[in-house]
Write an enzyme that holds these catalytic residues in place. Structure first.
Site, PDB file in Angstrom:
ATOM      1  N   HIS A  72       0.854  -0.596  -0.104  1.00 45.42           N
ATOM      2  CA  HIS A  72      -0.103  -0.041   0.414  1.00 45.42           C
ATOM      3  C   HIS A  72       0.902   1.151   0.104  1.00 45.42           C
ATOM      4  CE1 HIS A  72      -4.233   1.506   1.297  1.00 45.42           C
ATOM      5  NE2 HIS A  72      -3.413   2.822   0.938  1.00 45.42           N
ATOM      6  N   GLY A 106     -10.065   8.169  -2.186  1.00 42.90           N
ATOM      7  CA  GLY A 106     -10.824   8.678  -2.194  1.00 42.90           C
ATOM      8  C   GLY A 106     -11.644   8.933  -0.819  1.00 42.90           C
ATOM      9  N   GLU A 152     -10.689   3.171   7.006  1.00 37.52           N
ATOM     10  CA  GLU A 152      -9.720   4.126   7.779  1.00 37.52           C
ATOM     11  C   GLU A 152      -9.867   5.269   8.010  1.00 37.52           C
ATOM     12  OE1 GLU A 152      -6.397   6.924   5.795  1.00 37.52           O
ATOM     13  OE2 GLU A 152      -7.630   5.659   4.372  1.00 37.52           O
ATOM     14  N   ASP A 196       1.588   4.047   2.902  1.00 36.01           N
ATOM     15  CA  ASP A 196       0.756   4.780   2.696  1.00 36.01           C
ATOM     16  C   ASP A 196       1.573   5.926   1.490  1.00 36.01           C
ATOM     17  OD1 ASP A 196      -1.665   5.463   2.054  1.00 36.01           O
ATOM     18  OD2 ASP A 196      -2.194   6.424   3.860  1.00 36.01           O
ATOM     19  N   HIS A 229       0.875   4.987  -2.309  1.00 37.95           N
ATOM     20  CA  HIS A 229       0.722   5.867  -3.700  1.00 37.95           C
ATOM     21  C   HIS A 229       1.809   5.933  -4.218  1.00 37.95           C
ATOM     22  CE1 HIS A 229      -3.823   5.834  -2.219  1.00 37.95           C
ATOM     23  NE2 HIS A 229      -3.300   4.805  -0.986  1.00 37.95           N
TER      24      HIS A 229
END
EC number: 3.5.4.4
Length: 362
Positions: free
Chosen positions: A19, A181, A211, A300, A21
């Site tokens: 995970h 999102g 989350e 993340d 981004h």
């Protein structure tokens, strides 16, 4: 004798990241240079050091919505083919230098069309960048493989379009799909057509869930949408009760997640920043790991959280006393849960991860 557990030695350990981004991991200097090259004038600072501090401070608000606002700047400088290639190549290099041997890096192609790029141009540019970064990393003595996850933004209505894109590129490194999102107000069930298409195509997908929103988000992601993994999933702890004497009671959803070995893509530092956890020390990862959920550790957004896989492991060592055995367990969990084929997963576990940790344990 076992190698001491410290940040330098953790960097030498093989790690697997599920995970991460792409637009949350830029080097501050790269943001500055791409802004200048592309005519982007919205940066709060034009000095890389000051800009790096600003990203962390702005993200450290306790609000997922405020956290997501920081991406306006990284996305803003990634609107050209050359920028996408550079960011992807540097991501592969940076992860490899940190000891990551396999990573699944995700991004939303729909966010990079402000300059007129088509979706296929965007995907091809990122794939080219990852391959170049893998080559540079190997030349530097750090081997890594990058798999790509294509995200659809849950507040938009393009999930089926992006799911089709992921299937079209799955033979050239796109290993799966995700929705990202804001969770509140945008449940995963808004994207059922996309998930049905992916299942029909035997394609893999994970879903950001649990989350900023609680158990209903997780339940819908699993039971309605068929998620193979949960992006974060930290709120599953809301379905677990711990008595004063330490007795643990799992609710039906928590039991299902554990029994089915559904992977949790946990991101400790990021979860603290967005308010999903109060601190690393109180992060549910401690309880969930003790109960042997399929826990994985992730970054993340390395820029916003000023973190790496190694620094996340070091923070867990400081907070929970985890050592090489626990780090290997997290890493094997992640590799088992990756969207690579079975033989490839097994090869990385047996040929890279286990020998790497055996050297550290001594």
């Amino acid at each position: 004798m076992s190698t001491p557990v410290n940040l330098d030695n953790i960097r030498q350990a093989p790690k697997v990241l599920l995970h991460d981004h792409l637009d949350g991991g830029l080097r501050p200097q790269t943001v500055v240079e791409l802004a200048e090259a592309g005519g982007y004038s919205g940066l709060p600072h034009d000095n890389a050091e000051d800009l790096g501090r600003w990203f962390v401070t702005a993200a450290d608000s306790g609000s997922l919505e405020r956290y997501l606002e920081t991406f306006a700047h990284t996305v803003g400088v990634m609107q050209a083919v050359e920028a996408l290639q550079r960011v992807a190549a540097e991501a592969a290099e940076d992860l490899a230098a940190d000891g990551v041997v396999y990573a699944e890096v995700r991004y939303a192609p729909e966010l990079f069309q402000e300059g007129g790029l088509g979706l296929d141009q965007i995907v091809q540019a990122v794939q080219d960048g990852f391959r170049e970064g893998e080559r540079r990393a190997e030349a530097a003595g750090n081997r890594i493989r990058i798999g790509t996850l294509l995200c659809a933004m849950r507040q938009n209505a393009r999930s089926t379009e992006i799911a089709n894109l992921a299937v079209r590129y799955r033979d050239v490194g796109v290993v799966g799909f995700d929705i990202a999102g804001p969770e509140a107000g945008f449940p995963p069930t808004r994207n059922l057509d996309a998930f049905e298409f992916l299942r029909q195509q035997n394609a893999h997908f994970t879903i950001h869930a649990g989350e900023a929103f609680g158990l209903p988000s997780i339940w819908e992601a699993i039971q309605h949408c068929g998620a193979e993994r949960l992006g974060h999933g930290v709120r599953i702890v809301d379905d677990i009760k711990v008595d004063g004497d330490g007795t643990v009671h799992l609710g039906r959803l928590a039991s299902y997640v554990r029994d089915r070995r559904i992977p949790l893509e946990m991101c400790p530092s990021s979860n603290v920043q967005t308010g999903a956890a109060d601190s690393i020390e109180s992060h549910p990862i401690g309880l969930l790991a003790r109960l042997r959920f399929r826990v994985t550790v992730n970054t993340d957004n390395r820029l916003m959280s000023h973190c790496s896989m190694s620094s996340e492991f070091a923070a867990l060592n400081e907070s929970f006393g985890y050592g090489w055995d626990e780090f290997q367990w997290f890493t094997v969990n992640a590799m088992k849960s990756s969207f690579l084929g079975f033989d490839e997963r097994l090869g990385v576990i047996n040929d890279v991860i286990k020998p790497g940790y055996a050297d550290l344990v001594g």
